[in-house]
Write a protein that holds these residues in place. Structure first.
Motif, PDB file in Angstrom:
ATOM      1  N   VAL A   4       0.661  -1.125   0.004  1.00 37.71           N
ATOM      2  CA  VAL A   4       0.038   0.098  -0.016  1.00 37.71           C
ATOM      3  C   VAL A   4       0.845   1.280   0.114  1.00 37.71           C
ATOM      4  CG1 VAL A   4      -1.918  -1.192   1.151  1.00 37.71           C
ATOM      5  CG2 VAL A   4      -0.098   0.083   2.431  1.00 37.71           C
ATOM      6  N   ILE A   5       0.293   2.359  -0.503  1.00 40.59           N
ATOM      7  CA  ILE A   5       1.239   3.480  -0.637  1.00 40.59           C
ATOM      8  C   ILE A   5       0.580   4.638   0.404  1.00 40.59           C
ATOM      9  CG2 ILE A   5       1.348   3.202  -3.093  1.00 40.59           C
ATOM     10  CD1 ILE A   5      -0.770   5.249  -3.643  1.00 40.59           C
ATOM     11  N   SER A   6      -0.161   4.227   1.416  1.00 37.48           N
ATOM     12  CA  SER A   6      -0.818   5.133   2.557  1.00 37.48           C
ATOM     13  C   SER A   6      -1.294   4.341   3.357  1.00 37.48           C
ATOM     14  CB  SER A   6      -1.520   6.321   1.748  1.00 37.48           C
ATOM     15  OG  SER A   6      -2.613   6.617   2.436  1.00 37.48           O
ATOM     16  N   PRO A   7      -1.344   4.692   4.732  1.00 40.25           N
ATOM     17  CA  PRO A   7      -2.308   4.202   5.862  1.00 40.25           C
ATOM     18  C   PRO A   7      -3.563   3.961   5.389  1.00 40.25           C
ATOM     19  CG  PRO A   7      -0.780   5.883   6.581  1.00 40.25           C
ATOM     20  CD  PRO A   7      -0.571   6.013   5.087  1.00 40.25           C
ATOM     21  N   TYR A   8      -4.046   5.158   4.846  1.00 39.59           N
ATOM     22  CA  TYR A   8      -5.422   5.155   4.375  1.00 39.59           C
ATOM     23  C   TYR A   8      -5.903   3.817   3.680  1.00 39.59           C
ATOM     24  CZ  TYR A   8      -4.915  10.087   6.024  1.00 39.59           C
ATOM     25  OH  TYR A   8      -4.754  11.072   6.720  1.00 39.59           O
ATOM     26  N   GLU A   9      -5.140   3.289   3.015  1.00 33.39           N
ATOM     27  CA  GLU A   9      -5.370   2.292   1.851  1.00 33.39           C
ATOM     28  C   GLU A   9      -5.675   1.010   2.681  1.00 33.39           C
ATOM     29  OE1 GLU A   9      -3.922   2.845  -2.423  1.00 33.39           O
ATOM     30  OE2 GLU A   9      -2.285   1.950  -1.325  1.00 33.39           O
ATOM     31  N   THR A  10      -5.041   0.909   4.119  1.00 31.64           N
ATOM     32  CA  THR A  10      -5.473  -0.363   4.853  1.00 31.64           C
ATOM     33  C   THR A  10      -6.640  -0.399   5.437  1.00 31.64           C
ATOM     34  OG1 THR A  10      -4.703   0.461   6.947  1.00 31.64           O
ATOM     35  CG2 THR A  10      -2.839  -0.413   5.377  1.00 31.64           C
ATOM     36  N   GLY A  11      -7.503   0.963   5.414  1.00 37.03           N
ATOM     37  CA  GLY A  11      -8.676   1.164   6.041  1.00 37.03           C
ATOM     38  C   GLY A  11      -8.569   1.345   7.542  1.00 37.03           C
ATOM     39  N   MET A  12      -7.013   1.328   8.263  1.00 29.15           N
ATOM     40  CA  MET A  12      -6.929   1.222   9.696  1.00 29.15           C
ATOM     41  C   MET A  12      -6.085   2.734   9.617  1.00 29.15           C
ATOM     42  SD  MET A  12      -6.347  -2.556  10.391  1.00 29.15           S
ATOM     43  CE  MET A  12      -4.988  -2.787   9.148  1.00 29.15           C
ATOM     44  N   ASP A  13      -6.703   3.809   9.227  1.00 33.34           N
ATOM     45  CA  ASP A  13      -5.815   4.876   9.117  1.00 33.34           C
ATOM     46  C   ASP A  13      -4.609   5.272   9.989  1.00 33.34           C
ATOM     47  OD1 ASP A  13      -8.060   4.928   7.691  1.00 33.34           O
ATOM     48  OD2 ASP A  13      -8.970   7.030   8.211  1.00 33.34           O
ATOM     49  N   GLN A  14      -4.896   4.953  11.285  1.00 35.05           N
ATOM     50  CA  GLN A  14      -3.922   5.518  12.316  1.00 35.05           C
ATOM     51  C   GLN A  14      -3.409   4.566  13.120  1.00 35.05           C
ATOM     52  OE1 GLN A  14      -6.167   8.778  13.459  1.00 35.05           O
ATOM     53  NE2 GLN A  14      -5.704   9.934  11.990  1.00 35.05           N
TER      54      GLN A  14
ATOM     55  N   VAL B 119       4.160  -0.383   2.421  1.00 36.11           N
ATOM     56  CA  VAL B 119       4.121  -1.206   3.264  1.00 36.11           C
ATOM     57  C   VAL B 119       3.190  -2.539   2.716  1.00 36.11           C
ATOM     58  CG1 VAL B 119       2.701  -1.717   5.388  1.00 36.11           C
ATOM     59  CG2 VAL B 119       4.163   0.395   5.148  1.00 36.11           C
ATOM     60  N   GLU B 120       3.766  -3.644   3.075  1.00 39.86           N
ATOM     61  CA  GLU B 120       3.175  -4.814   2.840  1.00 39.86           C
ATOM     62  C   GLU B 120       2.275  -5.145   4.178  1.00 39.86           C
ATOM     63  OE1 GLU B 120       5.993  -6.725  -0.510  1.00 39.86           O
ATOM     64  OE2 GLU B 120       6.396  -7.022   1.681  1.00 39.86           O
ATOM     65  N   ASP B 121       1.128  -4.711   4.071  1.00 40.79           N
ATOM     66  CA  ASP B 121       0.387  -4.810   5.300  1.00 40.79           C
ATOM     67  C   ASP B 121      -0.485  -6.439   5.373  1.00 40.79           C
ATOM     68  OD1 ASP B 121      -1.161  -3.227   7.357  1.00 40.79           O
ATOM     69  OD2 ASP B 121      -3.043  -4.347   6.276  1.00 40.79           O
ATOM     70  N   LEU B 122      -0.478  -6.615   6.473  1.00 37.67           N
ATOM     71  CA  LEU B 122      -0.870  -8.068   6.899  1.00 37.67           C
ATOM     72  C   LEU B 122      -2.533  -8.246   6.697  1.00 37.67           C
ATOM     73  CD1 LEU B 122       0.263 -10.568   7.616  1.00 37.67           C
ATOM     74  CD2 LEU B 122       0.084  -9.977  10.143  1.00 37.67           C
ATOM     75  N   LEU B 123      -3.178  -7.171   7.072  1.00 35.35           N
ATOM     76  CA  LEU B 123      -4.823  -7.298   6.844  1.00 35.35           C
ATOM     77  C   LEU B 123      -5.210  -7.101   5.472  1.00 35.35           C
ATOM     78  CD1 LEU B 123      -7.606  -5.609   8.908  1.00 35.35           C
ATOM     79  CD2 LEU B 123      -7.439  -5.060   6.404  1.00 35.35           C
ATOM     80  N   VAL B 124      -4.362  -6.450   4.814  1.00 35.30           N
ATOM     81  CA  VAL B 124      -4.650  -6.136   3.361  1.00 35.30           C
ATOM     82  C   VAL B 124      -4.339  -7.332   2.489  1.00 35.30           C
ATOM     83  CG1 VAL B 124      -3.697  -5.174   0.939  1.00 35.30           C
ATOM     84  CG2 VAL B 124      -4.343  -3.558   3.210  1.00 35.30           C
ATOM     85  N   ASN B 125      -3.239  -7.968   2.958  1.00 32.18           N
ATOM     86  CA  ASN B 125      -2.854  -9.189   2.082  1.00 32.18           C
ATOM     87  C   ASN B 125      -3.757 -10.455   2.696  1.00 32.18           C
ATOM     88  OD1 ASN B 125      -0.415  -8.999   0.293  1.00 32.18           O
ATOM     89  ND2 ASN B 125      -0.096  -7.675   1.832  1.00 32.18           N
ATOM     90  N   CYS B 126      -4.190 -10.529   3.776  1.00 30.89           N
ATOM     91  CA  CYS B 126      -5.145 -11.461   3.976  1.00 30.89           C
ATOM     92  C   CYS B 126      -6.356 -11.574   3.609  1.00 30.89           C
ATOM     93  CB  CYS B 126      -5.057 -11.708   5.696  1.00 30.89           C
ATOM     94  SG  CYS B 126      -3.744 -12.118   6.305  1.00 30.89           S
ATOM     95  N   VAL B 127      -7.000 -10.335   3.419  1.00 28.44           N
ATOM     96  CA  VAL B 127      -8.113 -10.015   2.456  1.00 28.44           C
ATOM     97  C   VAL B 127      -7.910 -10.330   1.083  1.00 28.44           C
ATOM     98  CG1 VAL B 127      -9.556  -8.248   2.075  1.00 28.44           C
ATOM     99  CG2 VAL B 127      -8.972  -8.268   4.556  1.00 28.44           C
ATOM    100  N   TYR B 128      -6.735  -9.903   0.751  1.00 31.08           N
ATOM    101  CA  TYR B 128      -6.433 -10.190  -0.924  1.00 31.08           C
ATOM    102  C   TYR B 128      -6.690 -11.732  -0.953  1.00 31.08           C
ATOM    103  CZ  TYR B 128      -3.271 -10.234  -4.944  1.00 31.08           C
ATOM    104  OH  TYR B 128      -2.545 -10.412  -6.106  1.00 31.08           O
ATOM    105  N   ALA B 129      -5.941 -12.392  -0.306  1.00 26.58           N
ATOM    106  CA  ALA B 129      -5.810 -13.919  -0.497  1.00 26.58           C
ATOM    107  C   ALA B 129      -7.312 -14.415  -0.205  1.00 26.58           C
ATOM    108  CB  ALA B 129      -4.852 -14.623   0.640  1.00 26.58           C
ATOM    109  N   GLN B 130      -8.017 -13.867   0.593  1.00 24.41           N
ATOM    110  CA  GLN B 130      -9.239 -14.462   0.709  1.00 24.41           C
ATOM    111  C   GLN B 130     -10.324 -13.999  -0.578  1.00 24.41           C
ATOM    112  OE1 GLN B 130     -11.981 -12.349   3.369  1.00 24.41           O
ATOM    113  NE2 GLN B 130     -12.118 -14.461   4.467  1.00 24.41           N
ATOM    114  N   GLY B 131      -9.917 -12.711  -0.843  1.00 26.12           N
ATOM    115  CA  GLY B 131     -10.678 -12.188  -2.105  1.00 26.12           C
ATOM    116  C   GLY B 131     -10.254 -13.091  -3.320  1.00 26.12           C
ATOM    117  N   LEU B 132      -9.060 -13.536  -3.497  1.00 30.02           N
ATOM    118  CA  LEU B 132      -8.702 -14.463  -4.822  1.00 30.02           C
ATOM    119  C   LEU B 132      -9.390 -15.809  -4.548  1.00 30.02           C
ATOM    120  CD1 LEU B 132      -4.941 -13.582  -4.501  1.00 30.02           C
ATOM    121  CD2 LEU B 132      -6.081 -12.970  -6.552  1.00 30.02           C
ATOM    122  N   ARG B 133      -9.427 -16.152  -3.597  1.00 29.88           N
ATOM    123  CA  ARG B 133     -10.389 -17.546  -3.541  1.00 29.88           C
ATOM    124  C   ARG B 133     -11.708 -17.261  -3.722  1.00 29.88           C
ATOM    125  NH1 ARG B 133      -7.838 -22.146  -1.577  1.00 29.88           N
ATOM    126  NH2 ARG B 133      -5.942 -21.907  -0.635  1.00 29.88           N
ATOM    127  N   ALA B 134     -12.425 -16.228  -3.338  1.00 32.92           N
ATOM    128  CA  ALA B 134     -13.727 -15.805  -3.484  1.00 32.92           C
ATOM    129  C   ALA B 134     -13.765 -15.505  -4.996  1.00 32.92           C
ATOM    130  CB  ALA B 134     -14.244 -14.581  -2.733  1.00 32.92           C
TER     131      ALA B 134
END
Ligand code: GLC
Length: 420
Positions: free
Chosen positions: A167-177, A226-241
């Motif tokens: 991600v290029i900004s914390p806002y992209e993780t949805g967990m801003d601060q 940042v290779e964020d963990l929540l973003v990547n777990c949701v990404y993996a789950q999304g790929l399976r969906a």
């Protein structure tokens, strides 16, 4: 195991419907040249359409009105760009330009949408709406867009080719601060003003050095990256969906290919983000991939993955999730472990510094159930219901007292109905 009274469950469902219907916005947008109809996260504080909020709203709406659930995602996907990108904010009906919006969007006098992403929970929402509606037309209409969206993420957001998206900004993780981002933001012990100023500077850098949000230029040496963990777990789950959606539409070849991509992401999470010493997972920052060693709700997100060895899951649950000095507080699951110096239970000017959020509970609830941890899942569902019974559908809650904070009648907290 504590059980919710049926009358309480009914009341919670009714209130959820009132929240979602009350937050509905519709109209005609002259810039998009189309009608829009969606649910805003909160009428006053958050009038626009937000990507992951909308996906959550659609899932909650499947319990209330399937037609509205479909409409929510149709309006979101109206902003689907030809190359596959879907923005994190859609400024439907905005008449006046706004400086914050300006910096997070590609150059325009009055931008129609942002140029950032949010945790990729799109395929999960489309799949849930399809499974519950069995509407083939809805499936056919959206499957290509969903596929292209995940391929866009793979092709544009993995600059080092390690299968984890950045991600290029914390806002992209949805967990801003979230405190895990303090170091990559270059600010330790931040104030609200300090973080907001740094956030705007980062936006400006993404716009200017990123050459108008061009993926090829967004990962320079001074980028957030940042290779964020929540973003990547949701990404993996999304790929399976997405794979599930392909198979349902009769395209097994694409389905297999999305499963292969998902497995590579899951393996990368295990190989690069798992810390054997502590039994927790951490995201990675910068080109040198420094682990962001702060225990946050993101550290628990591998619970939603498919392919994780049982002993790793059990250790994550026993040592961290169900640990009363970390995440197992009176009203779990706090966004930051209590043992972290940055943990704040009460409302402060910063968000995501310790409060409990229902969307995180929803992810963990379903992850725990999938892996057979029924008791922990039920405890999270029960305590989420207690939060809403006590304080209403608020934006976030004090994990020690259950007091509600932030917006009232907050959209994604109605995900509770998907845990009842
Ligand atoms: C806050 C949250 C973000 C959410 C937005 C709208 O910025 O951190 O995740 O999408 O509000 O609810």
């Amino acid at each position: 195991m504590q059980r919710l009274a049926r009358s309480d469950a009914d009341a919670l469902r009714e209130q959820a419907a009132a929240v979602l219907l009350g937050n509905a916005r519709q109209g005609y947008d002259r810039r998009w040249k189309r009608d829009f109809a969606y649910t805003s996260p909160a009428r006053k504080g958050y009038p626009w359409q937000w990507f992951w909020d909308s996906c959550f709203h659609a899932i909650a709406l499947t319990h209330i009105d399937l037609a509205l659930a479909k409409q929510e995602l149709r309006t979101l996907l109206a902003a689907h760009r030809e190359d596959g990108f879907v923005p994190h904010m859609l400024f439907w009906g905005a008449r006046l330009p706004n400086p914050g919006r300006f910096l997070q969007s590609r150059l325009a006098w009055n931008a129609k949408c942002s140029a950032l992403i949010q945790p990729p929970v799109l395929a999960q929402a489309v799949l849930t709406v399809y499974e519950r509606s069995q509407d083939r037309a809805f499936l056919t209409e959206n499957v290509e867009k969903v596929k292209r969206y995940y391929l866009w993420l793979r092709d544009n957001r993995d600059p080092d080719g390690d299968n984890l998206i950045a991600v290029i900004s914390p806002y992209e993780t949805g967990m801003d601060q979230l405190p895990a981002y303090d170091a990559p933001m270059g600010s330790l012990n931040p104030s609200r003003l300090g973080l907001q100023v740094r956030g705007r500077i980062l936006d400006a850098r993404n716009l200017v050095s990123g050459r108008n949000y061009n993926s090829k230029h967004l990962f320079g040496p001074r980028s957030f990256n940042v290779e964020d963990l929540l973003v990547n777990c949701v990404y993996a789950q999304g790929l399976r969906a997405t794979a599930g959606l392909c198979e349902l539409s009769g395209d097994k070849t694409s389905g297999d290919s999305f499963i292969r991509i998902a497995k590579r992401v899951e393996q990368a999470i295990l190989a690069k983000c798992y810390d054997k010493e502590s039994g927790a997972f951490f995201g990675l920052a910068g080109r040198e991939e420094r682990p962001l060693r702060i225990l946050t709700c993101a550290s628990l997100m591998p619970l939603i993955l498919e392919d994780v060895p049982k002993e790793i899951l059990t250790r994550l649950i026993d040592t961290h999730l169900r640990n009363p000095s970390e995440f197992w507080l009176d009203y779990p699951v706090p966004s930051v472990a209590r043992s972290e110096p940055a943990f704040r239970a009460a409302q402060s000017f910063l968000i995501w510094r310790g409060a409990t959020w229902i969307n995180i509970n929803w992810f963990l609830y379903h992850g725990l159930r999938k892996h057979g941890f029924q008791e922990a899942a039920a405890a999270i569902a029960f305590s989420s219901a207690q939060l809403v019974l006590k304080s209403g559908y608020r934006e976030f809650y004090n994990p020690l007292t259950g007091e509600g904070y932030g917006e009232h009648n907050f959209g994604w907290s109605t995900l509770l109905v998907d845990m009842l």
